[in-house]
Write a protein that holds these residues in place. Structure first.
Motif, PDB file in Angstrom:
ATOM      1  N   UNK A  20       0.822  -1.212   0.000  1.00 27.74           N
ATOM      2  CA  UNK A  20       0.000   0.000   0.000  1.00 27.74           C
ATOM      3  C   UNK A  20       0.853   1.257   0.000  1.00 27.74           C
ATOM      4  N   UNK A  21       1.928   1.259   0.781  1.00 29.24           N
ATOM      5  CA  UNK A  21       2.821   2.425   0.804  1.00 29.24           C
ATOM      6  C   UNK A  21       3.437   2.648  -0.570  1.00 29.24           C
ATOM      7  N   UNK A  22       3.849   1.573  -1.225  1.00 27.92           N
ATOM      8  CA  UNK A  22       4.410   1.662  -2.568  1.00 27.92           C
ATOM      9  C   UNK A  22       3.409   2.283  -3.533  1.00 27.92           C
ATOM     10  N   UNK A  23       2.172   1.820  -3.498  1.00 21.67           N
ATOM     11  CA  UNK A  23       1.146   2.334  -4.410  1.00 21.67           C
ATOM     12  C   UNK A  23       0.802   3.788  -4.110  1.00 21.67           C
ATOM     13  N   UNK A  24       0.724   4.123  -2.838  1.00 18.49           N
ATOM     14  CA  UNK A  24       0.375   5.502  -2.460  1.00 18.49           C
ATOM     15  C   UNK A  24       1.457   6.474  -2.913  1.00 18.49           C
ATOM     16  N   UNK A  25       2.719   6.120  -2.704  1.00 16.81           N
ATOM     17  CA  UNK A  25       3.814   7.006  -3.122  1.00 16.81           C
ATOM     18  C   UNK A  25       3.793   7.191  -4.638  1.00 16.81           C
ATOM     19  N   UNK A  26       3.669   6.091  -5.367  1.00 21.94           N
ATOM     20  CA  UNK A  26       3.660   6.181  -6.832  1.00 21.94           C
ATOM     21  C   UNK A  26       2.459   6.985  -7.336  1.00 21.94           C
ATOM     22  N   UNK A  27       1.306   6.768  -6.745  1.00 26.85           N
ATOM     23  CA  UNK A  27       0.112   7.491  -7.178  1.00 26.85           C
ATOM     24  C   UNK A  27       0.234   8.981  -6.887  1.00 26.85           C
ATOM     25  N   UNK A  28       0.779   9.307  -5.716  1.00 27.54           N
ATOM     26  CA  UNK A  28       0.920  10.721  -5.361  1.00 27.54           C
ATOM     27  C   UNK A  28       1.959  11.405  -6.256  1.00 27.54           C
ATOM     28  N   UNK A  34      -3.873  13.959  -2.820  1.00 30.01           N
ATOM     29  CA  UNK A  34      -3.993  12.980  -1.741  1.00 30.01           C
ATOM     30  C   UNK A  34      -4.671  11.704  -2.226  1.00 30.01           C
ATOM     31  N   UNK A  35      -4.222  10.571  -1.724  1.00 33.39           N
ATOM     32  CA  UNK A  35      -4.694   9.268  -2.200  1.00 33.39           C
ATOM     33  C   UNK A  35      -5.676   8.694  -1.185  1.00 33.39           C
ATOM     34  N   UNK A  36      -6.872   8.350  -1.656  1.00 36.11           N
ATOM     35  CA  UNK A  36      -7.890   7.760  -0.799  1.00 36.11           C
ATOM     36  C   UNK A  36      -8.011   6.259  -1.005  1.00 36.11           C
ATOM     37  N   UNK A  37      -8.673   5.591  -0.084  1.00 36.93           N
ATOM     38  CA  UNK A  37      -8.802   4.131  -0.156  1.00 36.93           C
ATOM     39  C   UNK A  37      -9.584   3.689  -1.384  1.00 36.93           C
ATOM     40  N   UNK A  72     -10.818  15.405   5.912  1.00 38.39           N
ATOM     41  CA  UNK A  72     -11.597  14.708   4.880  1.00 38.39           C
ATOM     42  C   UNK A  72     -10.753  14.261   3.687  1.00 38.39           C
ATOM     43  N   UNK A  73      -9.462  14.563   3.717  1.00 39.89           N
ATOM     44  CA  UNK A  73      -8.608  14.246   2.569  1.00 39.89           C
ATOM     45  C   UNK A  73      -8.048  12.837   2.682  1.00 39.89           C
ATOM     46  N   UNK A  74      -7.487  12.350   1.574  1.00 36.59           N
ATOM     47  CA  UNK A  74      -6.751  11.096   1.587  1.00 36.59           C
ATOM     48  C   UNK A  74      -5.393  11.294   2.234  1.00 36.59           C
ATOM     49  N   UNK A  75      -4.490  10.373   1.976  1.00 34.19           N
ATOM     50  CA  UNK A  75      -3.157  10.441   2.586  1.00 34.19           C
ATOM     51  C   UNK A  75      -2.107  10.813   1.543  1.00 34.19           C
ATOM     52  N   UNK A  76      -1.014  11.429   2.038  1.00 33.87           N
ATOM     53  CA  UNK A  76       0.145  11.723   1.197  1.00 33.87           C
ATOM     54  C   UNK A  76       1.380  11.192   1.918  1.00 33.87           C
ATOM     55  N   UNK A  77       2.444  10.860   1.177  1.00 37.81           N
ATOM     56  CA  UNK A  77       3.648  10.335   1.824  1.00 37.81           C
ATOM     57  C   UNK A  77       4.324  11.405   2.684  1.00 37.81           C
ATOM     58  N   UNK A  78       4.876  10.983   3.806  1.00 39.45           N
ATOM     59  CA  UNK A  78       5.696  11.865   4.642  1.00 39.45           C
ATOM     60  C   UNK A  78       7.152  11.717   4.191  1.00 39.45           C
ATOM     61  N   UNK A  79       8.052  12.469   4.807  1.00 36.19           N
ATOM     62  CA  UNK A  79       9.471  12.325   4.492  1.00 36.19           C
ATOM     63  C   UNK A  79       9.944  10.902   4.756  1.00 36.19           C
TER      64      UNK A  79
END
Length: 280
Positions: A20-28, A34-37, A72-79
């Protein structure tokens, strides 16, 4: 977060969380949104429910790998999320052989000068990554003296050219109290080269000439230049690929683009950022 805590948290990630972390980083990276479920389920055809993904995203947020810009937003990668993505999740890939040959040929054709090589390196990196490249010339932690030359110019003026082991060259004009022959200047340079050759600033200070007036003056200039070189933590900056960055979705807003341009154009600020990065 300390390195020890970060390493511990990396070890706690399950295979599902890593995916999931891999997909979220790539999508962002692709969308700058922001990436939602729900997007993850629909975009990547995941065989898990939105509720399960939300729980895992909450866990990744708690561990510091994701953040939520607002409620209300999705998530974004942190440092830490980006760092884990780069060090643990990205797979190393070799460039195609044809590309390697092309790059080798480009360097073969370039003049054997560090400025030419650094400029070419920045260009190649930006082309291959389709991003911005930032290259600094090699720079030793402490400069070491290689040799000095003294050249009589006119009257009492002497040109001093000093070269360090790292290839740094400095020039200064010294005004003497009385004219000195080129033969005497060459002799003084030869003696200083023998004593200072391969030494750093502290060693030169301890060995500095104290008897001959000419050699004392030259030694003071050498010490001044060595100290100035040591204070330059990073070498010259070479930038390329700015248009690649401005084409990214994050820069659709002109204000963001202007801020990025100001940062990249402000070389002193970049030097400071790099110096702090290197020191830490």
């Amino acid at each position: 977060m300390s390195p020890g805590c970060r390493h511990l948290k990396m070890q706690e990630l399950t295979d599902r969380q890593k995916k999931l972390l891999l997909l979220i980083v790539r999508d962002y990276i692709d969308t700058a949104q922001p990436v939602g479920s729900q997007r993850l389920v629909e975009q990547y055809k995941l065989e898990m429910s939105s509720a399960t993904i939300r729980n895992e995203m909450a866990a990744l947020t708690e561990m510091g790998f994701l953040r939520q810009p607002h409620t209300s937003a999705g998530r974004v990668p942190s440092e830490d999320g980006y760092r884990h993505f780069v060090t643990q999740l990205m797979h190393q890939v070799e460039l195609p052989e044809a590309t390697q040959h092309t790059i080798s040929h480009q360097f073969y054709q370039a003049r054997p000068e560090i400025e030419q090589w650094m400029t070419l390196a920045a260009s190649v990196l930006s082309q291959q990554s389709q991003a911005i490249s930032l290259v600094t010339a090699p720079h030793a932690d402490k400069a070491r003296f290689k040799h000095v030359e003294l050249i009589s110019t006119q009257g009492r003026q002497v040109l001093m050219v000093m070269v360090t082991m790292g290839g740094e060259v400095s020039q200064q004009i010294l005004s003497l109290s009385e004219p000195v022959s080129q033969e005497k200047l060459s002799g003084a340079a030869a003696r200083l080269n023998q004593v200072y050759g391969g030494r750093n600033l502290d060693e030169i200070i301890s060995q500095a000439a104290r008897s001959d007036a000419l050699e004392v003056d030259i030694s003071l200039l050498v010490i001044h230049d060595m100290r100035r070189i040591n204070e330059r933590i990073t070498g010259q900056l070479y930038l390329d690929g700015l248009t690649n960055v401005l084409a990214e979705p994050e820069f659709n807003a002109s204000d963001d683009a202007r801020r990025a341009l100001r940062l990249l154009e402000e070389r002193s600020l970049l030097h400071d950022l790099l110096a702090r990065t290197i020191l830490h």
